[in-house]
Design an enzyme around this catalytic site. Sequence first.
Site, PDB file in Angstrom:
ATOM      1  N   LYS A 192      29.466  51.298  40.992  1.00 51.18           N
ATOM      2  CA  LYS A 192      30.220  50.189  41.587  1.00 51.18           C
ATOM      3  C   LYS A 192      30.378  50.498  43.062  1.00 51.18           C
ATOM      4  O   LYS A 192      31.068  51.434  43.453  1.00 51.18           O
ATOM      5  CB  LYS A 192      31.586  50.070  40.918  1.00 51.18           C
ATOM      6  CG  LYS A 192      32.345  48.840  41.350  1.00 51.18           C
ATOM      7  CD  LYS A 192      33.498  48.564  40.413  1.00 51.18           C
ATOM      8  CE  LYS A 192      34.128  47.216  40.652  1.00 51.18           C
ATOM      9  NZ  LYS A 192      34.820  47.112  41.939  1.00 51.18           N
TER      10      LYS A 192
ATOM     11  N   LYS B  97      36.769  52.512  36.332  1.00 46.48           N
ATOM     12  CA  LYS B  97      37.243  53.058  37.607  1.00 46.48           C
ATOM     13  C   LYS B  97      37.474  54.557  37.482  1.00 46.48           C
ATOM     14  O   LYS B  97      38.165  55.008  36.577  1.00 46.48           O
ATOM     15  CB  LYS B  97      38.558  52.387  37.999  1.00 46.48           C
ATOM     16  CG  LYS B  97      38.420  50.907  38.324  1.00 46.48           C
ATOM     17  CD  LYS B  97      37.959  50.721  39.761  1.00 46.48           C
ATOM     18  CE  LYS B  97      37.798  49.267  40.121  1.00 46.48           C
ATOM     19  NZ  LYS B  97      38.890  48.688  40.828  1.00 46.48           N
TER      20      LYS B  97
ATOM     21  N   CYS C  91      70.131  35.488  49.240  1.00 46.13           N
ATOM     22  CA  CYS C  91      71.163  34.448  49.202  1.00 46.13           C
ATOM     23  C   CYS C  91      72.429  34.914  48.485  1.00 46.13           C
ATOM     24  O   CYS C  91      73.361  34.155  48.308  1.00 46.13           O
ATOM     25  CB  CYS C  91      70.619  33.185  48.532  1.00 46.13           C
ATOM     26  SG  CYS C  91      70.389  33.398  46.760  1.00 46.13           S
TER      27      CYS C  91
ATOM     28  N   CYS D  66      66.781  35.453  40.575  1.00 39.08           N
ATOM     29  CA  CYS D  66      67.804  34.764  41.342  1.00 39.08           C
ATOM     30  C   CYS D  66      67.696  33.307  40.917  1.00 39.08           C
ATOM     31  O   CYS D  66      66.646  32.696  41.038  1.00 39.08           O
ATOM     32  CB  CYS D  66      67.531  34.886  42.839  1.00 39.08           C
ATOM     33  SG  CYS D  66      68.458  33.678  43.802  1.00 39.08           S
TER      34      CYS D  66
HETATM   35  P1  AMP Z   1      36.557  43.491  41.588  1.00 41.79           P
HETATM   36  O1  AMP Z   1      36.447  43.101  43.038  1.00 41.79           O
HETATM   37  O2  AMP Z   1      37.313  44.747  41.344  1.00 41.79           O
HETATM   38  O3  AMP Z   1      36.907  42.338  40.704  1.00 41.79           O
HETATM   39  O4  AMP Z   1      35.084  43.898  41.158  1.00 41.79           O
HETATM   40  C1  AMP Z   1      34.057  42.964  41.210  1.00 41.79           C
HETATM   41  C2  AMP Z   1      33.172  43.281  42.373  1.00 41.79           C
HETATM   42  O5  AMP Z   1      32.541  44.528  42.236  1.00 41.79           O
HETATM   43  C3  AMP Z   1      32.024  42.325  42.467  1.00 41.79           C
HETATM   44  O6  AMP Z   1      32.375  41.136  43.090  1.00 41.79           O
HETATM   45  C4  AMP Z   1      31.042  43.110  43.289  1.00 41.79           C
HETATM   46  O7  AMP Z   1      31.220  42.814  44.650  1.00 41.79           O
HETATM   47  C5  AMP Z   1      31.439  44.562  43.109  1.00 41.79           C
HETATM   48  N1  AMP Z   1      30.364  45.400  42.589  1.00 41.79           N
HETATM   49  C6  AMP Z   1      30.007  46.587  43.112  1.00 41.79           C
HETATM   50  N2  AMP Z   1      28.979  47.134  42.440  1.00 41.79           N
HETATM   51  C7  AMP Z   1      28.651  46.285  41.454  1.00 41.79           C
HETATM   52  C8  AMP Z   1      27.655  46.288  40.422  1.00 41.79           C
HETATM   53  N3  AMP Z   1      26.803  47.300  40.265  1.00 41.79           N
HETATM   54  N4  AMP Z   1      27.616  45.222  39.590  1.00 41.79           N
HETATM   55  C9  AMP Z   1      28.484  44.195  39.737  1.00 41.79           C
HETATM   56  N5  AMP Z   1      29.436  44.140  40.674  1.00 41.79           N
HETATM   57  C10 AMP Z   1      29.531  45.174  41.536  1.00 41.79           C
HETATM   58 ZN    ZN Z   2      68.303  34.162  46.062  1.00 43.65          ZN
END
Ligand code: AMP
Ligand code: ZN
Length: 684
Positions: free
Chosen positions: A112, A309, A406, A421
């Site tokens: 990723k 992650k 408030c 609130c």
């Molecule tokens: P998130 O922004 O945490 O929702 O993760 C989704 C984003 O991860 C996608 O929009 C991509 O920009 C990014 N991404 C990075 N590497 C990859 C991959 N190998 N496959 C798909 N998405 C990826």
């Molecule tokens: Zn308030």
Amino acid sequence: MSPKEQIQSLRDELREHNYNYYINDNPTISDFEFDKKLEQLKMLEASHPEFYDATSPSVRVGGEITKNFNTVKHINRMYSLDNSYSIEDLQDWETRIKKIVDGDIQYTCELKYDGASISLHYENGKFVQAVTRGDGNQGDDVTANVRTIKSVPLQLKGDDIPAKFEIRGEIVLPWDGFHKMNEERATQGLDLYRNPRNTASGSLKLQDSAEVAKRPLDCLLYQLAGDDLPIETQFDSLTLSRKWGFKAPKESKLAQSIEEVFEFINYWDIARKELPYETDGVVVKVNSLRQQEELGFTAKAPKWAMAYKFAAEQVSTRLEEITYQVGRTGAITPVANLAPVEISGTTVKRASLHNADQIEKLDIRVGDEVYVEKGGEIIPKIIAVELSKRPENSVPTVYATHCPECNTPLIRKDGEAQHFCSNELGCAPQIKGRIEHFISRKAMDIDGIGAETVGQLVDAGLISNYADLYDLTVEQVLPLERMAQKSAENMVNGIEASKQVPFERVLFGLGIRYVGETVAKKLAKHYKNMNALLAMPPAPEKENLDLFADVTSPADKKKEELTAIPEIGERIAETVVEYILDQHQQQILSRLRIAGLQFELSATQLEGQTDKLQGKSFVISGVFEMSRKDLKKLIEDNGGKASSSISSKTDYLVRGENMGPSKLEKAEKLGITMISEQEFLEMV
Ligand code: AMP
Ligand code: ZN
């Protein structure tokens, strides 16, 4: 050679060198020679402007200026990814998807990449457009800037390239380049860039493409999109894109089982530290595109992919103060104010503490040394307290009893984590928050007003709810600070234009608690207009003395009616009925009606919609004449429910060709009616 031929041959040659250098990592000539040839090409092109070509290697140096980036609607939505944080999460995911698809599942494992997501469009083998992800439905056209990135091929190789397609990926700034840019900044006495990701996405929005050309950006591509692509698996699509000249990450691997996915994760958890660019996890994708299609999407993300992650970086710092924030619904969020500390390249000063329970559970106190964690986009959070370092005079935290804005006493309903609130009409952040939500992009999308203007308008006493917006005049807003004639007009025009925004977005904009974008769509589709949604069932007759008479109150009947709609639960039904019975809200709503907002679905939205399949649940499986997407749409347009896995609640199984044996067996066991595509079409 004629000048035309000379230009052509230089372009071909330079293109090949670019490919060798940037994609293959295997240059065959020196930089000096390359530059000489590029100079030669530029000179020839300058004296022969008639041979201009937007895909010539010479355009890499940039020069085009973009003043305003046009908004472009994505042809295929750019989804986000669901996240997982442990091996167990991934196992659960596999269990879930195995209930939906038949047969063995192979996975493509990818890293990723932490950069800016991008979608590149190609026509007849040529690069034509680049669009940022934006909100997933629409993004910004950054073509001129992306053209300067050397690893984005402007002209593809090979003869099996589809006439038109899209490829998605990530624009990243490798560590090397990032550090170099910062060294340069340091010598100029400028502030340093915080992290590669923000610098990469900031680069895409620079106005001068020649500036972008100077930045050492890279583009990694991992996802093809389009109709009738010659691919059957995700892994093949990577191989094919590589052949066409794209930089498809070579770290990707095909896994035969979820165990092999775990091996990939374990390997890269360590090895990623040696990579030239930043990664924050692994993306696991179901390899077969057919299985992907069967799995489909949730409102936000594909069900066939899961991000894993890596454990986030943790640091410790001192908690200096706890303050309280009031949201648009009156919900109170405690915020930890921290001694500033650096985590993964950003300075963190604040972290969410969620609610009173969380504070109690961690026994978190002002003055404590706390551990803070930050993963990707998520707001940093406090995960633990270092009790051994607790100051002696420390006192337990007493949660706020009154609204910080408030001073209304806070309430907490049974079973709810959050304090509230209740001063809806008199608490500034609630008033402003509701209006901000109303004008936001996914709701009424009113151009010309931002959060700041809302604040000004409320403070000046010009508006106190969103219906007031529709009475604003240019003369009224002109006296506001920093408000010019032009912006005042823009604002009033923007408000006027919002009267055309479709019903479901009006419904979302009202800000009824728990009625998010998806729920608003469901309600709009079900009720079709505001009157039907608001209509309360009649009250039971008073004089009826029969003990067994139906004495369910109208409110309870309405709740029953609402919860009968698929995927609308108790919580939502409760707040919707509360909203309907709220006199004040109804007054505001009737002013919106008089202003002329869309209170019903449009004719086009209603077209083809029937109740023929009301209450019936369908599962489709196998390969069909029409696309599965269209088939699902037909089911939903006719009031039916399309679900992905067979259960005793399934009414019909629409059976395509090559349907998997386990689904078939399950359907037979449960005695579910099976129909063919043809029979289904006859039903509707
Ligand atoms: P998130 O922004 O945490 O929702 O993760 C989704 C984003 O991860 C996608 O929009 C991509 O920009 C990014 N991404 C990075 N590497 C990859 C991959 N190998 N496959 C798909 N998405 C990826
Ligand atoms: Zn308030």
